[in-house]
Design an enzyme around this catalytic site. Structure first.
Site, PDB file in Angstrom:
ATOM      1  N   ILE A   1       0.870  -1.174   0.000  1.00 18.19           N
ATOM      2  CA  ILE A   1       0.000   0.000   0.000  1.00 18.19           C
ATOM      3  C   ILE A   1       0.910   1.227   0.000  1.00 18.19           C
ATOM      4  O   ILE A   1       1.521   1.558   1.027  1.00 18.19           O
ATOM      5  CB  ILE A   1      -0.929   0.009   1.229  1.00 18.19           C
TER       6      ILE A   1
ATOM      7  N   GLU B   1       4.124  -7.926   2.872  1.00 20.90           N
ATOM      8  CA  GLU B   1       4.396  -8.864   3.973  1.00 20.90           C
ATOM      9  C   GLU B   1       3.987  -8.265   5.302  1.00 20.90           C
ATOM     10  O   GLU B   1       3.385  -8.919   6.151  1.00 20.90           O
ATOM     11  CB  GLU B   1       5.892  -9.199   4.017  1.00 20.90           C
TER      12      GLU B   1
ATOM     13  N   CYS C   1      11.951  -7.236   1.653  1.00 18.05           N
ATOM     14  CA  CYS C   1      12.917  -6.192   1.991  1.00 18.05           C
ATOM     15  C   CYS C   1      13.444  -6.406   3.413  1.00 18.05           C
ATOM     16  O   CYS C   1      12.924  -7.217   4.190  1.00 18.05           O
ATOM     17  CB  CYS C   1      12.273  -4.816   1.850  1.00 18.05           C
TER      18      CYS C   1
ATOM     19  N   CYS D   1      10.904  -5.875   6.280  1.00 19.56           N
ATOM     20  CA  CYS D   1       9.970  -7.001   6.433  1.00 19.56           C
ATOM     21  C   CYS D   1      10.661  -8.196   7.075  1.00 19.56           C
ATOM     22  O   CYS D   1      10.069  -8.900   7.902  1.00 19.56           O
ATOM     23  CB  CYS D   1       9.370  -7.370   5.080  1.00 19.56           C
TER      24      CYS D   1
HETATM   25  N1  THU Z   1       7.516  -4.141  -1.628  1.00 18.89           N
HETATM   26  C1  THU Z   1       6.803  -5.063  -0.912  1.00 18.89           C
HETATM   27  O1  THU Z   1       5.577  -5.013  -0.858  1.00 18.89           O
HETATM   28  N2  THU Z   1       7.489  -6.037  -0.261  1.00 18.89           N
HETATM   29  C2  THU Z   1       8.857  -6.113  -0.224  1.00 18.89           C
HETATM   30  O2  THU Z   1       9.402  -6.832   0.596  1.00 18.89           O
HETATM   31  C3  THU Z   1       9.634  -5.357  -1.186  1.00 18.89           C
HETATM   32  C4  THU Z   1       8.966  -4.126  -1.711  1.00 18.89           C
HETATM   33  C5  THU Z   1       6.790  -3.065  -2.298  1.00 18.89           C
HETATM   34  C6  THU Z   1       6.988  -1.729  -1.657  1.00 18.89           C
HETATM   35  C7  THU Z   1       6.736  -0.788  -2.816  1.00 18.89           C
HETATM   36  O3  THU Z   1       5.348  -0.501  -2.857  1.00 18.89           O
HETATM   37  C8  THU Z   1       7.113  -1.576  -4.042  1.00 18.89           C
HETATM   38  O4  THU Z   1       7.224  -2.932  -3.633  1.00 18.89           O
HETATM   39  C9  THU Z   1       8.426  -1.135  -4.676  1.00 18.89           C
HETATM   40  O5  THU Z   1       9.452  -1.081  -3.738  1.00 18.89           O
END
Ligand code: THU
Length: 137
Positions: free
Chosen positions: A43, A55, A91, A94
């Protein structure tokens, strides 16, 4: 709940991603030890730092519903509007949030599709992590 079923839940959740800035849509499905599944999507926010990853959306939803015992998470992501074509690893933030609630053998499933995925563990993704025990908890 099989890995394949959990991946399908993550792919469904990905459809709800709000990602007008990066164009990257991510879905996650978190399996609780009692079999309950919580899903999440990324989001984004115009104030980019306020963005929440898929996550963490799933984990925070689960914790807010009273669940803290987790066994696996499936994650899928990639450019919005098309099916994932590569793996989307979690990331660092997370991974750290997972460490708060999950054991080292917590399974992390990275999926391109329900037929094409890898299975890792939290300890492999975040070795030597700082966790509750470092605060004596
Ligand atoms: N993103 C995630 O939802 N999970 C991750 O662990 C890596 C990144 C999303 C965050 C952002 O909205 C998009 O991916 C680009 O970074």
């Amino acid at each position: 709940m099989t890995d394949t079923e959990l991946i399908r839940r993550a792919l469904e959740a990905r459809r709800f991603a709000w990602c007008p800035y990066s164009g990257i849509a991510v879905g996650a499905a978190l399996l609780c030890s009692d079999g309950t599944v919580f899903t999440g999507c990324n989001i984004e926010n115009s104030s980019l730092g306020a963005t929440n990853c898929a996550e963490r959306t799933a984990i925070f939803s689960a914790v807010a519903a009273g669940h803290r015992d987790f066994s696996a998470i499936a994650i899928c992501g990639g450019p919005s509007g098309s099916a994932p074509s590569v793996l989307c690893p979690p990331c660092g933030i997370c991974r750290q949030v997972m460490t708060e609630f999950c054991s080292p053998d917590f399974r992390v499933i990275l999926a391109v599709s329900d037929q094409d995925f890898t299975v890792s563990t939290l300890s492999a993704l975040l070795p030597s992590s700082f966790g509750p025990s470092d605060l004596g908890k």
